[in-house]
Design a protein around this motif. Structure first.
Motif, PDB file in Angstrom:
ATOM      1  N   GLU A  77       0.865  -1.173   0.000  1.00 42.87           N
ATOM      2  CA  GLU A  77       0.000   0.000   0.000  1.00 42.87           C
ATOM      3  C   GLU A  77       0.910   1.235   0.000  1.00 42.87           C
ATOM      4  N   VAL A  78       0.619   2.191  -0.894  1.00 39.11           N
ATOM      5  CA  VAL A  78       1.479   3.386  -0.992  1.00 39.11           C
ATOM      6  C   VAL A  78       0.801   4.548  -0.271  1.00 39.11           C
ATOM      7  N   LEU A  79       1.485   5.107   0.713  1.00 39.01           N
ATOM      8  CA  LEU A  79       0.927   6.193   1.527  1.00 39.01           C
ATOM      9  C   LEU A  79       1.750   7.458   1.330  1.00 39.01           C
ATOM     10  N   SER A  80       1.108   8.591   1.643  1.00 39.33           N
ATOM     11  CA  SER A  80       1.791   9.866   1.439  1.00 39.33           C
ATOM     12  C   SER A  80       1.726  10.722   2.697  1.00 39.33           C
ATOM     13  N   GLY A  81       2.695  11.606   2.859  1.00 36.04           N
ATOM     14  CA  GLY A  81       2.648  12.593   3.940  1.00 36.04           C
ATOM     15  C   GLY A  81       3.343  12.146   5.208  1.00 36.04           C
ATOM     16  N   ALA A  82       3.734  13.149   6.012  1.00 42.98           N
ATOM     17  CA  ALA A  82       4.509  12.878   7.228  1.00 42.98           C
ATOM     18  C   ALA A  82       3.697  12.082   8.257  1.00 42.98           C
ATOM     19  N   GLU A  83       2.366  12.251   8.280  1.00 38.53           N
ATOM     20  CA  GLU A  83       1.540  11.528   9.271  1.00 38.53           C
ATOM     21  C   GLU A  83       1.642  10.017   9.038  1.00 38.53           C
ATOM     22  N   SER A  84       1.822   9.628   7.772  1.00 40.69           N
ATOM     23  CA  SER A  84       1.894   8.195   7.464  1.00 40.69           C
ATOM     24  C   SER A  84       3.150   7.553   8.049  1.00 40.69           C
ATOM     25  N   LEU A  85       4.182   8.387   8.300  1.00 40.24           N
ATOM     26  CA  LEU A  85       5.396   7.850   8.926  1.00 40.24           C
ATOM     27  C   LEU A  85       5.058   7.312  10.307  1.00 40.24           C
ATOM     28  N   GLN A  86       4.221   8.066  11.013  1.00 43.25           N
ATOM     29  CA  GLN A  86       3.857   7.651  12.375  1.00 43.25           C
ATOM     30  C   GLN A  86       3.056   6.351  12.319  1.00 43.25           C
TER      31      GLN A  86
END
Ligand code: NDP
Ligand code: MG
Length: 393
Positions: A77-86
């Motif tokens: 699954e490909v996620l974007s943005g800094a929140e996805s790091l958490q």
């Protein structure tokens, strides 16, 4: 089988981590890989390691990553943005998180892994320098296992007694922690020539192959300064209990001196796969792929004290370690602005320490009681540093 998230997979530490993981397919499985912009490299890594998640933090690169992932028939699954790091750092399926994002951007995802009680392999020293006791309190509260990846701190960890209790060096018979550093590419360059050194020259480290930010920090010895602060927080020692020792060969990675006169050192070839494999396997030892030391062919070891005229950044950081959290947070923020300006060609090499010093002169003492306050203060100092940049550059 351990599930690992690699934050900053496309960087120098991230790549070395994947190299070690690939040597142990029966023990480690990649859960998530993250990058900021280098999506092509990330997709190549994903083809090999088949993670469940990919995170691209710069949204401008998200669509390209999705297309490449589809072309490569990846199931991730490909996620974007800094929140996805958490999300991928604290995910319940994750056992271990390699924190290898560069700079302040690493703070929140690293803390997420800590709060979730993971085994956290800490390469991102900036996050600890910025938030110090708040970070350590979270480790203690959550029961996370924090293992240092920075080669010096990993060496110190290995040289401390297994029974060492945080913050109690004297009771363990520890006299000093001897933090070694090579002195970087400009150890013997005439000081008058330093101002004209280019980013390319600053990034050409004699012993280590690293990302550009830490390479510049090694050339100014701010890296050793950040490491000095990192030692104090990681091992609960005071600045007076840490000495910096120049050791240009980078074979001794740091030492612990005991009251009885014994000095324990950790040695190895300068290759980050050794501390990475040590932390991944801890408390076992696993193969890292690093060539063994050849004592029949070893150069003479040499040692000296750091010259603060040549390396004013190191002095600033040692002073900041005694001044309080605000000073360390401010220095880290100013330095990130200064190094980025140097790499863009907006500031000369000696301007980095000038800018850092100028910013530290302007900030005032204040207490940082929460991570939100740390982040707000970091942003405020960055704005001040941008203003100073116009004056110093
Ligand atoms: P690199 O510059 O090689 O890699 C940095 C990684 O972080 C890349 O994956 C990069 O993505 C990602 N990244 C960059 N900016 C952001 C951002 N704003 N948000 C999210 N991700 C971002 O750095 P290194 O591997 O050299 O260093 C990583 C950390 O490890 C640093 O804190 C450094 O001090 C520490 N360290 C490194 C050592 C080394 O030998 N390299 C030794 C000891 C410590 P992309 O590739 O897409 O830009
Ligand atoms: Mg180091």
């Amino acid at each position: 089988m351990q599930n690992i998230t690699v934050l900053g997979a496309t960087g120098s530490i991230g790549q070395s981590t994947l190299d070690v993981i690939a040597r142990h397919p029966d023990q480690y499985q990649v859960h998530a890989l993250t990058c900021h912009q280098q999506v092509e490299s990330l997709i190549q890594q994903a083809i090999i390691h088949q993670p469940k998640f990919l995170v691209i933090t710069d949204p401008a690169y998200y669509v390209q990553a999705q297309q490449l992932a589809k072309q490569a028939k990846l199931s991730a699954e490909v996620l974007s943005g800094a929140e996805s790091l958490q999300y991928v750092a604290e995910h319940p399926h994750v056992d271990c998180v390699m924190a290898a994002i560069v700079g302040a951007a690493g703070l929140l995802p690293t803390l997420s892994a800590v709060k979730a009680g993971k085994k956290v392999l800490l390469a991102n020293k900036e996050s600890l320098v910025m938030s110090g006791s708040l970070f350590i309190q979270e480790v203690q509260r959550s029961g996370a296992i924090l293992l240092p990846i920075d080669s010096e701190h990993n060496a110190i960890f290995q040289c401390l007694p297994a029974t060492y209790q945080y913050g109690k060096p004297q009771q363990s018979g520890i006299d000093k922690i001897l933090l070694t550093g090579s002195g970087g590419p400009f150890l013997t360059t005439p000081v008058a020539e330093l101002a004209s050194k280019s980013p390319q020259q600053a990034c050409a480290h004699p012993n280590w192959d690293m990302g550009r930010k830490i390479s510049v920090d090694s050339a100014t010895m701010m890296n050793k300064g950040l490491e000095f602060i990192e030692v104090c927080w990681l091992f609960g020692v005071s600045p007076q209990q840490v000495d910096v020792v120049i050791h240009p060969q980078s074979v001794i990675h740091s030492m612990v001196q005991y009251n009885d006169g014994s000095v324990l050192a950790q040695l190895g070839n300068p290759d980050m796969r050794t501390p990475i494999a040590h932390a991944m396997g801890y408390p076992e030892r696993i193969e890292s792929g690093v060539a063994k030391l050849d004592f029949s062919n070893m150069q003479n070891f040499s040692f000296s004290q750091p010259d603060y005229q040549r390396f004013p950044n190191l002095k600033l950081a040692i002073e900041a370690a005694s001044q309080g959290q605000y000073a360390s947070t401010a220095l880290n923020a100013a330095n990130e602005v200064a190094v980025a300006a140097f790499l863009r060609g907006q500031l000369n090499f000696t301007g980095i320490a000038k800018l850092n010093n100028e910013v530290l002169q302007r900030v005032t003492s204040q207490s940082l009681r929460s991570i939100d306050e740390v982040i707000a203060y970091d942003q405020q100092v960055r704005r001040q540093a941008q203003q100073c940049l116009q004056e110093v550059a």
